[in-house]
Scaffold this motif. Structure first.
Motif, PDB file in Angstrom:
ATOM      1  N   GLN A  30       0.911  -0.743  -0.007  1.00 15.71           N
ATOM      2  CA  GLN A  30      -0.048  -0.357  -0.107  1.00 15.71           C
ATOM      3  C   GLN A  30       0.656   1.351  -0.309  1.00 15.71           C
ATOM      4  OE1 GLN A  30      -3.281   0.432   0.154  1.00 15.71           O
ATOM      5  NE2 GLN A  30      -3.245   2.583  -0.355  1.00 15.71           N
ATOM      6  N   PRO A  31       0.755   2.414  -0.711  1.00 16.56           N
ATOM      7  CA  PRO A  31       1.473   3.187  -1.074  1.00 16.56           C
ATOM      8  C   PRO A  31       0.701   4.584   0.610  1.00 16.56           C
ATOM      9  CG  PRO A  31      -0.374   3.266  -2.805  1.00 16.56           C
ATOM     10  CD  PRO A  31      -0.604   1.964  -1.427  1.00 16.56           C
ATOM     11  N   LEU A  32       2.509   4.549   0.822  1.00 13.96           N
ATOM     12  CA  LEU A  32       2.320   5.842   2.402  1.00 13.96           C
ATOM     13  C   LEU A  32       2.265   7.162   2.274  1.00 13.96           C
ATOM     14  CD1 LEU A  32       4.237   3.153   4.578  1.00 13.96           C
ATOM     15  CD2 LEU A  32       1.513   3.110   4.491  1.00 13.96           C
ATOM     16  N   GLY A  33       2.938   7.588   0.703  1.00 16.00           N
ATOM     17  CA  GLY A  33       2.760   9.189   0.704  1.00 16.00           C
ATOM     18  C   GLY A  33       4.147   9.354   0.387  1.00 16.00           C
ATOM     19  N   ASN A  34       3.877  10.855  -0.183  1.00 20.94           N
ATOM     20  CA  ASN A  34       6.571  10.633   0.176  1.00 20.94           C
ATOM     21  C   ASN A  34       6.398  12.326   1.139  1.00 20.94           C
ATOM     22  OD1 ASN A  34       6.379   8.460  -1.618  1.00 20.94           O
ATOM     23  ND2 ASN A  34       5.923   9.647  -3.433  1.00 20.94           N
ATOM     24  N   GLU A  35       4.810  12.639   1.507  1.00 20.55           N
ATOM     25  CA  GLU A  35       5.262  14.349   1.824  1.00 20.55           C
ATOM     26  C   GLU A  35       4.990  13.787   3.520  1.00 20.55           C
ATOM     27  OE1 GLU A  35       6.338  16.961   0.470  1.00 20.55           O
ATOM     28  OE2 GLU A  35       6.832  15.765  -1.507  1.00 20.55           O
ATOM     29  N   PRO A  36       5.534  14.458   4.006  1.00 23.78           N
ATOM     30  CA  PRO A  36       4.731  14.514   6.298  1.00 23.78           C
ATOM     31  C   PRO A  36       3.385  14.686   5.883  1.00 23.78           C
ATOM     32  CG  PRO A  36       6.970  15.752   5.659  1.00 23.78           C
ATOM     33  CD  PRO A  36       6.825  15.720   4.493  1.00 23.78           C
ATOM     34  N   ILE A  37       2.579  15.512   5.654  1.00 25.17           N
ATOM     35  CA  ILE A  37       1.480  15.424   5.199  1.00 25.17           C
ATOM     36  C   ILE A  37       0.990  14.558   5.106  1.00 25.17           C
ATOM     37  CG2 ILE A  37       0.952  17.304   3.578  1.00 25.17           C
ATOM     38  CD1 ILE A  37      -0.795  17.290   6.872  1.00 25.17           C
ATOM     39  N   SER A  38       1.046  14.454   3.950  1.00 25.35           N
ATOM     40  CA  SER A  38       0.028  13.351   3.162  1.00 25.35           C
ATOM     41  C   SER A  38       0.657  11.554   3.841  1.00 25.35           C
ATOM     42  CB  SER A  38       0.716  12.311   1.212  1.00 25.35           C
ATOM     43  OG  SER A  38       2.172  12.638   1.841  1.00 25.35           O
ATOM     44  N   ILE A  39       1.930  11.464   4.393  1.00 25.50           N
ATOM     45  CA  ILE A  39       1.700  10.029   5.685  1.00 25.50           C
ATOM     46  C   ILE A  39       1.159  10.555   6.478  1.00 25.50           C
ATOM     47  CG2 ILE A  39       3.908   8.978   6.815  1.00 25.50           C
ATOM     48  CD1 ILE A  39       5.719   9.945   4.875  1.00 25.50           C
ATOM     49  N   ALA A  40       1.357  11.714   7.107  1.00 27.27           N
ATOM     50  CA  ALA A  40       0.468  11.757   8.257  1.00 27.27           C
ATOM     51  C   ALA A  40      -0.706  11.136   8.239  1.00 27.27           C
ATOM     52  CB  ALA A  40       0.484  13.351   9.011  1.00 27.27           C
ATOM     53  N   VAL A  41      -1.601  12.135   7.261  1.00 24.83           N
ATOM     54  CA  VAL A  41      -2.978  11.577   6.234  1.00 24.83           C
ATOM     55  C   VAL A  41      -3.563  10.409   6.619  1.00 24.83           C
ATOM     56  CG1 VAL A  41      -5.156  11.832   5.161  1.00 24.83           C
ATOM     57  CG2 VAL A  41      -3.627  14.125   5.970  1.00 24.83           C
ATOM     58  N   PHE A  42      -2.616   9.889   6.250  1.00 25.77           N
ATOM     59  CA  PHE A  42      -3.202   8.368   5.360  1.00 25.77           C
ATOM     60  C   PHE A  42      -2.733   7.134   6.862  1.00 25.77           C
ATOM     61  CE2 PHE A  42      -1.148   3.420   4.519  1.00 25.77           C
ATOM     62  CZ  PHE A  42      -2.213   3.640   4.406  1.00 25.77           C
ATOM     63  N   THR A  43      -1.369   7.648   7.437  1.00 23.73           N
ATOM     64  CA  THR A  43      -1.183   6.780   9.340  1.00 23.73           C
ATOM     65  C   THR A  43      -2.489   6.907  10.147  1.00 23.73           C
ATOM     66  OG1 THR A  43       0.008   8.469   9.806  1.00 23.73           O
ATOM     67  CG2 THR A  43       1.130   6.434   8.511  1.00 23.73           C
ATOM     68  N   ALA A  44      -3.255   8.209  10.113  1.00 21.75           N
ATOM     69  CA  ALA A  44      -4.266   8.584  11.319  1.00 21.75           C
ATOM     70  C   ALA A  44      -5.598   7.843   9.921  1.00 21.75           C
ATOM     71  CB  ALA A  44      -3.862  10.305  10.945  1.00 21.75           C
TER      72      ALA A  44
END
Lengths: 148, 216
Positions: A30-44
């Motif tokens: 599953q792609p988690l994202g490359n930017e801090p904010i996209s990763i934060a949204v995904f993990t939340a």
């Protein structure tokens, strides 16, 4: 025109079913994202459990599109999901990234199909819709007023 | 009864407009008490939703939807648009935060949204219908067999003519080509595997159509 709609529908279903299923049975990472904010949204979303709801809607809508069951409902049900995917892939991941292409593809397919089934959504925009008692008999149904 | 639903519509609309305005312009609503979240997951969720701008999108939907409800314009659309935002609100309020008052308020709002949608049920008829066409015809489709999606890709016994299957196979092959040549990584394979299903339906339907043609 119908051939174009069928093509978009097959591509959209072929995209959404594996993407939804992937959360419940891993087919690819599953792609988690490359930017801090996209990763934060995904993990939340993942940690809160909301991602399960999102993926269940995606999978169900994909199956409904593929097997041809209540297609207008499936398209409107998955709209919040495809909007969020588009937003995550463009605004959060970056407008000029590979992610953005996926975002536009998902959002675009949903929009094109919604427009193709526009007749089914016309009543949503009735200017002065008249409410009535849920499940009342047809004779109690009020007349619809001017359409928007 | 209509009057009661009109009152409920205005009540929901006002709640949506006031809470959304309070979020965008808190100084406008000094009388509103701020909700404080204590659960770490709920706090984290709201923080990332705020930072990403997704909460602003949700609040804008509530503001626009609430205004439409108050003005009684396109109420079925407004209710359908606000429903997913209210589901997310209820999810955070009930399952993440879990405080009794907040959970009750979130569920009451969701129930009110749902009840009003039921009251406007006839206006959702176009979306809820099913049947052999799968709920409606898309642009360019017609009700004759072979001229709508379900008669080729979902029902192998529809009785569509063989000629229609040729067009159906061309569309199916184009979709397969798209996944094979355009889509990268594993999405390519999984997409093609998914499309085996309509491919099989098409093949069975074509065999049926040819057998029917022979026996006729």
């Amino acid at each position: 025109m119908r051939y174009a709609v069928w093509l978009v529908r097959l591509i959209y279903a072929g995209w959404m079913i594996p993407a939804g299923l992937n959360h419940f049975y891993q087919l690819y990472p599953q792609p988690l994202g490359n930017e801090p904010i996209s990763i934060a949204v995904f993990t939340a979303l993942l940690d809160s459990g909301l991602f399960t709801l999102v993926k269940a809607v995606e999978l169900l809508a994909g199956v409904m599109l593929l097997v041809g069951w209540r297609v207008p409902l499936a398209l409107i049900m998955v709209l919040p999901v495809s909007f969020t995917v588009w937003y995550w892939d463009t605004e959060l991941q970056g407008w000029w990234t590979t992610s953005a292409v996926y975002g536009w593809a998902v959002g675009g397919c949903n929009t094109v199909l919604l427009l193709a089934y526009w007749d089914c959504y016309r009543d949503f925009f009735t200017r002065h819709a008249v409410p009535r008692l849920p499940f009342a008999s047809a004779s109690e149904a009020p007349a619809r007023e001017a359409q928007a | 009864m209509t009057r009661l639903f009109d009152i409920l519509r205005v009540v929901l609309g006002v709640i949506m407009v006031v809470t959304a305005l309070d979020w965008f312009m808190p100084s406008l609503m000094p009388f509103m008490r701020d909700t404080t979240f204590t659960d770490p997951m709920a706090v984290r969720m709201l923080d990332v939703l705020t930072a990403s701008g997704l909460l602003a999108v949700g609040k804008f939907i509530q503001l626009a939807g609430g205004a439409l409800l108050v003005l009684n314009r396109a109420a079925p659309f407004a209710l359908a648009a606000m429903f997913p935002a209210n589901i997310c609100g209820a999810y955070i309020g009930v399952l993440l935060e879990g405080g009794a008052v907040l959970a009750l308020l979130a569920l009451a709002l969701l129930a009110l949204n749902g009840l009003l949608m039921l009251a406007y049920l006839p206006y959702y008829h176009g979306v809820l219908q099913s049947g052999r066409t799968g709920g409606g015809l898309a642009d360019g489709e017609s009700a004759e067999e072979g001229a709508y999606y379900n008669s080729l890709f979902a029902n192998p016994f529809s009785g569509a003519p063989p000629k229609a299957y040729v067009a159906g196979f061309a569309v199916w092959a184009a979709a397969m080509w798209f996944f094979w040549y355009v889509v990268p990584f594993a999405n390519s394979t999984t997409g093609m595997v998914t499309l085996i299903y309509p491919g099989v339906i098409l093949a069975v339907g074509l065999v049926n159509a040819l057998r029917k043609g022979k026996s006729a």
